[in-house]
Each structure stands twice: as structure tokens, then as C-alpha cells.
Write a protein that holds these residues in place. Structure first.
Motif: not given
Length: 142
Positions: A115-120, A128-135
């Protein structure tokens, strides 16, 4: 097991950010514009306009909530493919750092079941990008 404790987070996708990301990725595909101008004899300005209209169609037709990324405990849910309509959930404790990647502003997380989660990243607000990049960075660490 990864070295972080996720909590309940939601990263909502923005329709306007989705539109601009789709438009710029469409415009970066010079082959489409070349084919429209060369093979179909469409003037360059109209070829670019067609590409922008294509992006606008996708931005209006797609259910933007399907691009939201959710973290709930050790479950990550989000889009499985860029224009997919069905979000996928994966267990973060089942993610091998080898199957977490970032490339050209796109992140991808695979579990052992495929299974894959994938997004731009561009679909989300800057904070939110900062938090996503950290994750994603924490998931990439063994």
C-alpha cells in the motif's frame, strides 16, 4: 518501529494549490505543447491555454478532500496515486525506511503489503508542508 510518536493530525489539501501544481506540471511537459503546435498546427498560445484548461478541469473535477493526509496514532491515510479517488491507510509501524521517498516535491510511503500514500507537497499550506516533511524525514531514518 520508528523513532517518533505521531498524534492525530490532518493536512488538508488546497484546491488552488492543486490547480497551480497541476498547471505547472502540465506546462513543464514540453512534449504536449510541442505535439499540439507541431503535429496539430495549433498556435503556441492556444496550446498553452489548452494545458491550463486541462489543469482547471482536474482542479474542479477532483474531490480535493481525497488528497488530505491524516495521521491518527500509527496510521497514515492519504492519496494512493496523484489522481486516485480512493485514499489508502497504512500502518506506520509497518513502514521500512527503505520504502519512504521524496523526489521533485512528491513524497511516497509504502508498507510491507504494497500500500502506498503519495502526494505533492505543493497541495498543502506552507506550515503543513513543514510538518509533513518532518514526518517523512523521521520515517526515512532507520
Amino acid at each position: 518501529m520508528n523513532a517518533f510518536e505521531p498524534s492525530r493530525l490532518t493536512f488538508p489539501a488546497s484546491r488552488w494549490r492543486f490547480f497551480t501544481a497541476t498547471m505547472f506540471s502540465s506546462l513543464s511537459i514540453g512534449i504536449v505543447v510541442y505535439c499540439l503546435t507541431r503535429w496539430f498546427q495549433i498556435p503556441f498560445g492556444w496550446a498553452v491555454f489548452i494545458v491550463v484548461i486541462r489543469a482547471a478541469f482536474w482542479a474542479c473535477a477532483v474531490d480535493i478532500q481525497n488528497f488530505d493526509v491524516h495521521v491518527d496514532g500509527y496510521t497514515l491515510s492519504g492519496p494512493s496515486f496523484i489522481f486516485s479517488s480512493q485514499p489508502v491507510s497504512i500502518d506506520l509501524s509497518d513502514v521500512d525506511p527503505e520504502f519512504v521517498s521524496e523526489w521533485l516535491g512528491v513524497f511516497s510511503v509504502h508498507d510491507s503489503a504494497g500500500n502506498e500514500v503519495m502526494a505533492h507537497y505543493r497541495y498543502y499550506m506552507p506550515d503543513d508542508r513543514v510538518l509533513l516533511r518532518g514526518l517523512i524525514e523521521r520515517l526515512r531514518q532507520p
